[in-house]
Design an enzyme around this catalytic site. Structure first.
Site, PDB file in Angstrom:
ATOM      1  N   ASP A   1       0.975  -1.197   0.158  1.00  0.00           N
ATOM      2  CA  ASP A   1      -0.082   0.077   0.074  1.00  0.00           C
ATOM      3  C   ASP A   1       1.039   1.302  -0.210  1.00  0.00           C
ATOM      4  O   ASP A   1       1.650   1.475   0.743  1.00  0.00           O
ATOM      5  CB  ASP A   1      -0.880   0.080   1.286  1.00  0.00           C
ATOM      6  N   HIS A   2       1.075   1.934  -1.012  1.00  0.00           N
ATOM      7  CA  HIS A   2       2.031   2.918  -1.142  1.00  0.00           C
ATOM      8  C   HIS A   2       2.062   4.186  -0.341  1.00  0.00           C
ATOM      9  O   HIS A   2       2.889   4.663  -0.108  1.00  0.00           O
ATOM     10  CB  HIS A   2       2.228   3.372  -2.441  1.00  0.00           C
TER      11      HIS A   2
ATOM     12  N   HIS B   1      -5.773   2.838   1.459  1.00  0.00           N
ATOM     13  CA  HIS B   1      -5.023   4.060   1.910  1.00  0.00           C
ATOM     14  C   HIS B   1      -5.629   4.644   3.189  1.00  0.00           C
ATOM     15  O   HIS B   1      -4.994   4.825   4.324  1.00  0.00           O
ATOM     16  CB  HIS B   1      -4.795   4.978   0.962  1.00  0.00           C
TER      17      HIS B   1
HETATM   18  C1  BG6 Z   1      -4.133   4.731  -5.974  1.00  0.00           C
HETATM   19  C2  BG6 Z   1      -5.321   5.056  -6.573  1.00  0.00           C
HETATM   20  O1  BG6 Z   1      -4.009   3.558  -5.196  1.00  0.00           O
HETATM   21  O2  BG6 Z   1      -3.684   5.873  -5.087  1.00  0.00           O
HETATM   22  C3  BG6 Z   1      -5.712   6.015  -7.275  1.00  0.00           C
HETATM   23  O3  BG6 Z   1      -5.736   3.675  -7.316  1.00  0.00           O
HETATM   24  C4  BG6 Z   1      -5.316   7.325  -6.607  1.00  0.00           C
HETATM   25  O4  BG6 Z   1      -7.015   6.243  -7.864  1.00  0.00           O
HETATM   26  C5  BG6 Z   1      -4.004   7.129  -5.918  1.00  0.00           C
HETATM   27  O5  BG6 Z   1      -5.129   8.327  -7.583  1.00  0.00           O
HETATM   28  C6  BG6 Z   1      -3.556   8.067  -5.050  1.00  0.00           C
HETATM   29  O6  BG6 Z   1      -2.385   8.124  -4.532  1.00  0.00           O
HETATM   30  P1  BG6 Z   1      -1.479   9.546  -4.216  1.00  0.00           P
HETATM   31  O7  BG6 Z   1       0.060   9.006  -3.709  1.00  0.00           O
HETATM   32  O8  BG6 Z   1      -1.351  10.272  -5.436  1.00  0.00           O
HETATM   33  O9  BG6 Z   1      -2.243  10.023  -2.984  1.00  0.00           O
END
Ligand code: BG6
Length: 510
Positions: A198-199, A261
């Site tokens: 989960d980044h 997230h």
């Molecule tokens: C991803 C989603 O996991 O996270 C995207 O699939 C979303 O839809 C993105 O835009 C948001 O990541 P960040 O790091 O830009 O907040």
């Protein structure tokens, strides 16, 4: 307030020597997708620039299209576009010489035999000793197939070397599918080999929630129902679905960002202090939070879908007009929830969550709103001042403008006792002089080292799906009649404001 410049490596939570990965080949399945070019290869290159990659190292992209050498060239362009390096930089050229490509269909057994052989050749040339980090960045329907094939070809638990597998999100699309995928994956791999990514957990500001809470003595004593009135978590995006129509049609905001997230953010805000910063203690405390969440009633949910509108001065189409989206789509691009955590620390404290696309601006932020003092001594002054009385707020800006601020009342200079709210602000970029790394750097390095602290665990994934699945089912059984119900560029549907107004509260202006 920290204003001094501090030189820190963005990835060095422990000493660099403790975190040196073994020689490894990173094998990316689904390598022709956007993620590899925009995030994964730039992250690996930044690790290389920081001297954090092992000396013996290689990358293999795997996908169906016959890209050959064009793959490394394309990846180089992605790294240059990301900034901080020129195309002709010799270090970049050296790095790209370690980037190979293998074309195959993910369901073709011969493809895996060929890949196994190619990796064995690379081991001989590079000295990578049979260690592999497989990264599944494909469409989710291939996850189980690839893992099965790796198992069948003796690549999941080889006699020599260490094998680890990173699995991209989405991990399942509801509780049953997540359970089935877990069963499948665990039938081939040990849990210690699996890294469900989960980044958000790779973001500095997300990890900093734990540092803020547990490396300081002054916040934790007040971090509970006795002092906190409520918590808000906003994950607002101004972008739309960026050409990902077919994916998003099946996902929607709840699946795409809330189940993963936002639930991760919530667990960091709400968990008890772990006994150490280790994988098992952290996972245990996170799981306890999710398990303590009371089932969310339908009345405590709001869904929305954007119509046409204006974002950053540009006219943009509504969701139903996006390419490869059903013109009558009922997929939600916005979700808001009110939930309660039934434990000793949080009983009675509402957590309000909202996430959406095409909102007024990009802002991921956590707001901790404190209770008012028991006696408003300066009420008259505050009422006469142009600012009014506001509760104390700690706001954690996850992105952009990463930082934390504390809002408190201060006396307005003059002969009366008027007060106004002011902000004490910590700004990451100013304090540390470095911009936050892309979360993938930290996570790729951790996976190479075998540290699963910042990855989702089997039980956690199932716990968050247990919370979301009844909502998804109830929403599916009651299709929305009012979509689109918010204009692109707004803060979402009016019902999201009503969700808080019912409790006499409102969303913080971001
Ligand atoms: C991803 C989603 O996991 O996270 C995207 O699939 C979303 O839809 C993105 O835009 C948001 O990541 P960040 O790091 O830009 O907040």
């Amino acid at each position: 307030m920290a204003t001094a410049k501090v030189t820190v490596s963005s990835t060095s939570m422990k000493g660099a020597s403790e975190r040196a990965p073994e020689p490894t080949i990173v094998v990316i399945f689904g390598a022709s997708g956007d993620l590899t070019k925009r995030k994964l290869l730039p992250a690996l290159y930044h690790l290389e620039q920081d001297g954090l990659l092992p000396k013996s190292f290689g990358v293999v992209g795997v996908a169906r299209r016959p890209l050959g050498d064009a793959f490394a060239k394309d990846m180089g362009e992605g790294i240059v576009e990301g900034g901080g390096v020129e195309a002709n930089d010799p270090k970049l050229q050296r790095f790209l010489s370690l980037v190979k490509y293998h074309a195959m269909n993910f369901d073709d057994p011969n493809g895996y035999s060929g890949l196994k052989q190619a990796l064995a050749e690379m081991d001989k040339q590079l000295g990578t000793s049979g260690n592999r980090l497989f990264y599944l960045a494909t469409a989710p329907e291939y996850f189980a197939e690839i893992i099965d094939q790796l198992g069948a070809h003796g690549m999941a638990k080889p006699e020599q070397g260490t094998v680890r597998v990173i699995i991209e999100k989405p991990f399942g699309h509801d509780l049953d599918s997540a359970r089935a995928l877990n069963a499948n994956v665990n039938s081939v791999l040990d849990e210690e080999q699996i890294f469900r990514i989960d980044h958000y957990l790779g973001k500095e500001t997300v990890q900093n929630i734990l540092v803020f809470r547990f490396a300081n003595g002054i916040f934790e004593p007040i971090w509970n129902r006795n002092f906190i009135d409520h918590v808000q978590i906003t994950a607002a995006e101004s972008i739309g679905i960026e050409g990902r129509g077919p994916f998003y049609e099946k996902a929607g905001a709840l699946r795409d960002v809330v189940q993963n997230h936002v639930m991760e953010l919530l667990s960091f805000v709400a968990m008890e202090p772990p006994i150490s910063f280790g994988s098992a203690p952290i996972r245990t405390e996170k799981l306890k939070v999710w398990k303590a969440i009371h089932p969310i009633p339908m009345e405590a949910t709001v869904r929305g879908q954007y119509g046409p509108g204006t974002v950053d001065g540009q006219q943009v189409p509504g969701y139903r007009q996006e390419s490869r989206v059903d013109p009558k789509s009922t997929t939600e691009t916005f979700a808001a929830l009110r939930l309660e955590i039934e434990n000793w620390r949080w009983a009675g404290v509402p957590f309000y969550i909202r996430a959406g696309k095409r909102l007024a601006k990009r802002a991921t932020e956590i707001t901790i709103q404190f209770k008012q003092p028991p006696l408003l001594l300066f009420r008259d002054g505050a009422e006469n001042s142009k600012c009014g009385i506001e509760p104390n707020i700690i706001s954690m800006r996850i992105q952009p403008n990463e930082g934390i601020s504390l809002r408190f009342a201060a006396k307005v200079p003059g002969t009366t006792m008027q007060s106004c709210p002011v902000d004490m602000n910590f700004d990451y970029a100013t304090a540390f002089g470095v911009s936050s790394a892309n979360g993938y750097e930290r996570l790729l390095l951790d996976a190479m080292i075998g540290d699963a602290t910042l990855f989702a665990h089997r039980d956690g994934v199932e716990a968050t799906w247990s919370l979301m699945t009844p909502l998804l089912q109830a929403w599916a059984a009651n299709p929305p009649k009012d979509f689109p119900n918010y204009a692109a560029g707004s803060w979402g549907p009016a019902a999201a404001d009503e969700l808080l107004a019912r409790d006499g509260r409102q969303w913080r202006k971001l």
